[in-house]
Design a protein around this motif. Structure first.
Motif, PDB file in Angstrom:
ATOM      1  N   ARG A  12     -24.839  50.207  31.840  1.00  0.00           N
ATOM      2  CA  ARG A  12     -24.585  48.979  32.218  1.00  0.00           C
ATOM      3  C   ARG A  12     -23.063  49.072  32.789  1.00  0.00           C
ATOM      4  O   ARG A  12     -23.036  48.348  33.995  1.00  0.00           O
ATOM      5  CB  ARG A  12     -24.839  47.993  31.173  1.00  0.00           C
ATOM      6  CG  ARG A  12     -26.187  47.757  30.770  1.00  0.00           C
ATOM      7  CD  ARG A  12     -27.061  46.956  31.780  1.00  0.00           C
ATOM      8  NE  ARG A  12     -26.927  45.631  31.850  1.00  0.00           N
ATOM      9  CZ  ARG A  12     -26.528  45.061  33.007  1.00  0.00           C
ATOM     10  NH1 ARG A  12     -26.473  45.705  34.146  1.00  0.00           N
ATOM     11  NH2 ARG A  12     -26.200  43.619  33.138  1.00  0.00           N
ATOM     12  N   VAL A  18     -19.331  46.545  36.178  1.00  0.00           N
ATOM     13  CA  VAL A  18     -20.671  46.423  35.990  1.00  0.00           C
ATOM     14  C   VAL A  18     -21.695  47.082  37.152  1.00  0.00           C
ATOM     15  O   VAL A  18     -21.400  46.631  37.984  1.00  0.00           O
ATOM     16  CB  VAL A  18     -21.071  45.063  35.539  1.00  0.00           C
ATOM     17  CG1 VAL A  18     -22.457  44.858  35.105  1.00  0.00           C
ATOM     18  CG2 VAL A  18     -20.050  44.427  34.537  1.00  0.00           C
ATOM     19  N   SER A 178     -27.701  53.871  35.670  1.00  0.00           N
ATOM     20  CA  SER A 178     -29.166  53.291  35.202  1.00  0.00           C
ATOM     21  C   SER A 178     -30.250  54.096  34.934  1.00  0.00           C
ATOM     22  O   SER A 178     -30.459  54.475  36.124  1.00  0.00           O
ATOM     23  CB  SER A 178     -29.323  51.901  36.148  1.00  0.00           C
ATOM     24  OG  SER A 178     -30.452  51.333  35.606  1.00  0.00           O
ATOM     25  N   PHE A 200     -25.272  40.243  31.806  1.00  0.00           N
ATOM     26  CA  PHE A 200     -24.498  41.116  31.019  1.00  0.00           C
ATOM     27  C   PHE A 200     -23.897  40.568  29.867  1.00  0.00           C
ATOM     28  O   PHE A 200     -22.916  39.636  30.124  1.00  0.00           O
ATOM     29  CB  PHE A 200     -23.621  41.936  31.779  1.00  0.00           C
ATOM     30  CG  PHE A 200     -22.905  43.075  31.256  1.00  0.00           C
ATOM     31  CD1 PHE A 200     -23.434  43.866  30.702  1.00  0.00           C
ATOM     32  CD2 PHE A 200     -21.470  43.039  31.214  1.00  0.00           C
ATOM     33  CE1 PHE A 200     -22.657  45.058  29.670  1.00  0.00           C
ATOM     34  CE2 PHE A 200     -20.643  44.018  30.642  1.00  0.00           C
ATOM     35  CZ  PHE A 200     -21.351  45.234  30.062  1.00  0.00           C
TER      36      PHE A 200
END
Length: 503
Positions: A12, A18, A178, A200
């Motif tokens: 993440r 992010v 990811s 998030f």
């Protein structure tokens, strides 16, 4: 400069970086902290900055960030120098969960050992894979992987990872991505739809009521635009000449800034077009220099006091109209909306079969003339190397009525060819079409020249979105405008569209 410390969220994020964040958001955050990030290197392919990767290097922090080209989303976070960053896992006071930086070994290397990663940081995992071309052994965990240098003669197929890697082996890099493993993620790394950054947990403080992000604008012609939400797939419509500011705010939220128009230096072209046009000719079939009052806002807000700087044009009606016009700037969505008194939107595109469409009833006929509505929309491409780079997030678009389609990732020569074919029935001859569609060159580097593709709305000096401490290739300050009914394209020398105005 203090050591950059970041919490690892496998799959993440690394600190505030992010996966799925836009290039605009990340660069804006990095430039806001020059003491923490003193050097930012931007790398891209100047001939194809749209479809190829974009890299941000942070040499003082030991980081490299990789973004895809079409959406400009953060896809891969790499730690390439462990001596310049401190990585930890929650809880922060658990020292055994720190990715410690041991003292440099005799060979000058620094970084966590395989034993520390395996025993104290992340724990056991499946055997990795050997990449012979890179002479690298990849040890993968869900969402994070480590690269260990390994010569071909040191690798033995079928040997388990604990037997294969010495306890003192130090990785050359770490990647956050990811996926369940690096091998499984490689196929979809650059195209996967990542979760919303707003979801998030560390960033989701309290109840987030802001609307979902717009990922695509479909241009249907005739002043009709469909704005598609990124994660929900839902959409809403903007009808130029009808949609009110209240409806815009309800769907998009309040604008990041409001810019009030006060520059009329291009008004001479509209005067000339009005004086020479005939009633038989559609009002939207004009040259691009006739349309130079259609486009985009600057990236900094202006105060109402700017209206006092209007240099008069001897036309009371024009002055009154200009004073009521303003741009709603949505920097983080990637577009601007011009709010002004109602004007007639562009005509619908001709039918694909070449037949003559029935007369269209302008939407503004039912709109009170004293009520402001959305009349134009400017979509920004945020192309690396362009003069307005990083003032707006990249917003993608597509022209839905063109056979074969045309999108923000289509080179402009192809878009131009399809538009000319689609609009050919609207012109009396090929010569008239060519005359109306010829380009107009702009130089953004001259302060007194047209400062954007269609509006003279102020310079970029001192703007928060300026280049700042970013080191990259030189900016392309010269662009060309091409006009079609309902559309104005700002095109770079490389043939990519920097911005498109819909009216």
């Amino acid at each position: 400069m203090s050591l950059f410390s970041a919490q690892l969220h496998p799959g993440r994020a690394l600190g505030f970086l992010v996966l799925g964040a836009s290039l605009h958001d990340v660069l804006t955050r990095l430039k806001a902290e020059p003491q923490r990030f003193p050097k930012i290197n931007l790398t891209y392919n100047p001939q194809d900055p749209i479809q190829t990767q974009i890299h941000i290097g942070l040499p003082a922090n030991g980081l490299r960030l990789r973004f895809d080209g079409p959406e400009q989303r953060l896809r891969l976070i790499e730690v390439i120098d462990f001596s310049k960053i401190h990585v930890f896992l929650k809880p922060a006071n658990d020292k055994e969960r720190d990715l410690v930086r041991p003292q440099a070994a005799s060979d000058g290397t620094a970084g966590p050992t395989f034993r520390h990663i395996y025993q104290r940081f992340l724990g056991p995992t499946y055997d990795g894979e050997y990449l012979a071309a890179d002479k690298t052994y990849l040890l993968s965990y869900p969402g994070v992987a480590f690269s260990f240098p390994m010569k071909p003669d040191e690798y033995v197929a079928g040997k388990d990872v604990v037997s294969l890697l010495p306890a003192t082996a130090v990785p050359s890099s770490m990647a956050v991505f990811s996926g369940e493993s690096w091998a499984a993620a490689r196929g979809t790394l650059w195209t996967e739809v990542l979760p919303s950054v707003r979801l998030f947990p560390p960033l989701a403080k309290g109840k987030d009521t802001s609307p979902d992000e717009v990922s695509l604008i479909r241009i249907h012609g005739g002043g009709k635009l469909q704005l598609v939400r990124r994660w929900s797939g839902a959409s809403f419509w903007i009808t130029l000449g009808e949609t009110t500011p209240q409806q815009l705010v309800a769907e998009l939220g309040p604008p990041d800034a409001i810019y009030r128009k006060n520059d009329q230096r291009m008004y001479i072209h509209k005067l000339r077009a009005t004086s020479t046009s005939t009633g038989a000719r559609p009002t939207d079939l004009r040259r691009p220099d006739d349309l130079t009052d259609t486009d985009q806002s600057s990236s900094h807000p202006a105060s109402d006091a700017d209206d006092t700087n209007d240099e008069a044009i001897e036309d009371d009606d024009a002055g009154s109209s200009m004073s009521r016009e303003c741009f709603y700037n949505y920097f983080y969505l990637g577009f601007d909306v011009l709010v002004s008194p109602p004007t007639e939107p562009s005509r619908p595109p001709p039918p694909a079969d070449g037949t003559t469409p029935p007369p269209d009833t302008p939407a503004v006929r039912g709109t009170p003339p004293d009520r402001e509505v959305a009349t134009k929309l400017v979509v920004h491409g945020n192309v690396p190397g362009s003069y307005p780079f990083n003032r707006y997030r990249r917003c993608r678009w597509e022209i839905s009525y063109l056979p074969g389609g045309a999108t923000s990732e289509t080179p402009f020569p192809e878009v131009e060819e399809r538009l000319r074919a689609a609009w050919a029935p609207a012109y009396g001859s090929a010569a008239e079409a060519q005359q109306s569609q010829r380009g107009m060159v702009l130089n953004r580097g001259w302060g007194d020249s047209p400062g954007s593709s269609c509006e003279l709305l102020g310079g970029w000096e001192g703007d928060a979105g300026s280049a700042g401490n970013v080191k990259g290739r030189g900016e392309d300050t010269t662009t060309t405008l091409y006009g079609f009914p309902g559309l104005v394209f700002e095109v770079l020398k490389t043939g990519w569209v920097s911005a498109v105005t819909v009216f």
